[in-house]
Write an enzyme that holds these catalytic residues in place. Structure first.
Site, PDB file in Angstrom:
ATOM      1  N   GLU A  75     -30.577 -55.116 -25.106  1.00 50.13           N
ATOM      2  CA  GLU A  75     -30.627 -54.092 -26.045  1.00 50.13           C
ATOM      3  C   GLU A  75     -31.181 -52.698 -25.591  1.00 50.13           C
ATOM      4  O   GLU A  75     -31.238 -51.738 -26.232  1.00 50.13           O
ATOM      5  CB  GLU A  75     -32.306 -54.482 -26.933  1.00 50.13           C
ATOM      6  CG  GLU A  75     -32.139 -55.755 -27.460  1.00 50.13           C
ATOM      7  CD  GLU A  75     -33.483 -56.283 -28.023  1.00 50.13           C
ATOM      8  OE1 GLU A  75     -33.181 -56.810 -29.185  1.00 50.13           O
ATOM      9  OE2 GLU A  75     -34.589 -56.275 -27.463  1.00 50.13           O
ATOM     10  N   HIS A  96     -41.148 -57.996 -29.298  1.00 54.63           N
ATOM     11  CA  HIS A  96     -41.099 -58.899 -30.574  1.00 54.63           C
ATOM     12  C   HIS A  96     -42.789 -59.478 -30.692  1.00 54.63           C
ATOM     13  O   HIS A  96     -42.949 -60.617 -30.690  1.00 54.63           O
ATOM     14  CB  HIS A  96     -40.276 -59.995 -30.079  1.00 54.63           C
ATOM     15  CG  HIS A  96     -38.907 -59.364 -30.085  1.00 54.63           C
ATOM     16  ND1 HIS A  96     -38.130 -60.370 -29.555  1.00 54.63           N
ATOM     17  CD2 HIS A  96     -38.325 -58.360 -29.973  1.00 54.63           C
ATOM     18  CE1 HIS A  96     -36.788 -59.789 -29.353  1.00 54.63           C
ATOM     19  NE2 HIS A  96     -37.108 -58.448 -29.683  1.00 54.63           N
ATOM     20  N   TYR A 121     -56.163 -43.033 -35.726  1.00 53.32           N
ATOM     21  CA  TYR A 121     -55.390 -43.399 -34.536  1.00 53.32           C
ATOM     22  C   TYR A 121     -53.965 -43.695 -34.858  1.00 53.32           C
ATOM     23  O   TYR A 121     -53.031 -43.458 -34.136  1.00 53.32           O
ATOM     24  CB  TYR A 121     -56.034 -44.380 -33.557  1.00 53.32           C
ATOM     25  CG  TYR A 121     -57.166 -43.507 -32.733  1.00 53.32           C
ATOM     26  CD1 TYR A 121     -57.065 -42.820 -31.840  1.00 53.32           C
ATOM     27  CD2 TYR A 121     -58.553 -43.367 -33.550  1.00 53.32           C
ATOM     28  CE1 TYR A 121     -57.873 -42.200 -31.132  1.00 53.32           C
ATOM     29  CE2 TYR A 121     -59.409 -42.573 -32.765  1.00 53.32           C
ATOM     30  CZ  TYR A 121     -59.209 -41.910 -31.782  1.00 53.32           C
ATOM     31  OH  TYR A 121     -60.233 -41.253 -31.218  1.00 53.32           O
ATOM     32  N   HIS A 161     -37.213 -58.286 -36.624  1.00 55.14           N
ATOM     33  CA  HIS A 161     -36.907 -58.012 -35.330  1.00 55.14           C
ATOM     34  C   HIS A 161     -38.365 -57.567 -34.834  1.00 55.14           C
ATOM     35  O   HIS A 161     -38.813 -58.691 -34.059  1.00 55.14           O
ATOM     36  CB  HIS A 161     -35.836 -57.184 -35.360  1.00 55.14           C
ATOM     37  CG  HIS A 161     -35.274 -57.073 -33.849  1.00 55.14           C
ATOM     38  ND1 HIS A 161     -34.137 -56.343 -33.409  1.00 55.14           N
ATOM     39  CD2 HIS A 161     -36.001 -57.358 -32.688  1.00 55.14           C
ATOM     40  CE1 HIS A 161     -33.867 -56.517 -32.175  1.00 55.14           C
ATOM     41  NE2 HIS A 161     -34.808 -56.867 -31.599  1.00 55.14           N
TER      42      HIS A 161
HETATM   43 ZN   LIG Z   1     -35.414 -57.255 -29.502  1.00 59.34          ZN
END
Ligand SMILES: [Zn+2]
Length: 212
Positions: A75, A96, A121, A161
């Site tokens: 990634e 994840h 916040y 994702h």
């Molecule tokens: Zn990922």
């Protein structure tokens, strides 16, 4: 200690913290930092964030070529897209984690902001959280979508994702990620009950007091 050695040690410490807090599992998730010379340190492919080794962390040129260490996370390409688009970004956290991924799997009424502004916040550390459409793992078209969202957002949520969060330091990116995960958790705890998120006026007041 050189900047690079310090940042390698910090990636190992933060990876362990995130793993022990159960925000990362298995070999999922990746961290990166940008050095002053523009090169990028990113966690290696198939590595577990709980057990990183400083010398095996991948070092890449600003164009993404491997300079040393193990091959980078698959990634890595969307980390590069964020760094290209946000000169102030010095670190990126992508995990994840359970509640954020759960939020990424919901049908959202509008994709401009996937979580309500429940706390000050969250507004200060995360801001608006655009939802990016689903892409299969490794699809390089995701980089373009991430690049476009990075222009105005330090955090975004990839559908089905998980989040990508950037910061001016690894600590800042980790703390913002943790804030995001906590907000996602609150969102599910509140569930169908009528919530009272911050008003537009309150958000404008925070933005004035704490400009990002
Ligand atoms: Zn990922």
């Amino acid at each position: 200690m050189s900047q690079e050695a310090e940042l390698r040690a910090k990636i190992v410490r933060m990876g362990s913290l995130l793993y022990n807090r159960q925000l990362a599992h298995g070999s999922a998730g990746n961290l990166s930092v940008r050095l002053d010379d523009g090169s990028i340190l990113v966690t290696p492919t198939n590595s577990c964030l709980g057990f990183l080794e400083p010398e095996r962390i991948s070092k890449l040129t600003p164009a993404g070529e491997l300079l040393s260490g193990d091959p980078p996370s698959k990634e890595y390409f969307f980390h590069m897209a964020v760094y290209e688009e946000r000169p102030a970004a010095k670190a990126i956290v992508h995990l994840h984690s359970t509640y954020s991924v759960a939020a990424s799997c919901l049908c959202h009424a509008h994709t401009g902001n996937a979580l309500p502004p429940l706390t000050a916040y969250h507004v200060m550390r995360v801001g608006k959280l655009p939802l990016i459409g689903y892409y299969r793992p490794g699809d390089k078209a995701l980089a373009d979508a991430v690049r476009a969202a990075s222009r105005e957002h330090r955090a975004m949520l990839l559908a089905n994702h998980g989040p990508i969060v950037s910061g001016s330091s690894l600590e800042e990116a980790v703390y913002a990620y943790e804030e995001l995960e906590e907000t996602a958790k609150l969102y599910f705890i509140i569930g169908d009950r009528k919530a009272s998120p911050l008003t537009a006026e309150a958000i404008a007041d925070i933005d004035r007091a704490f400009p990002s």
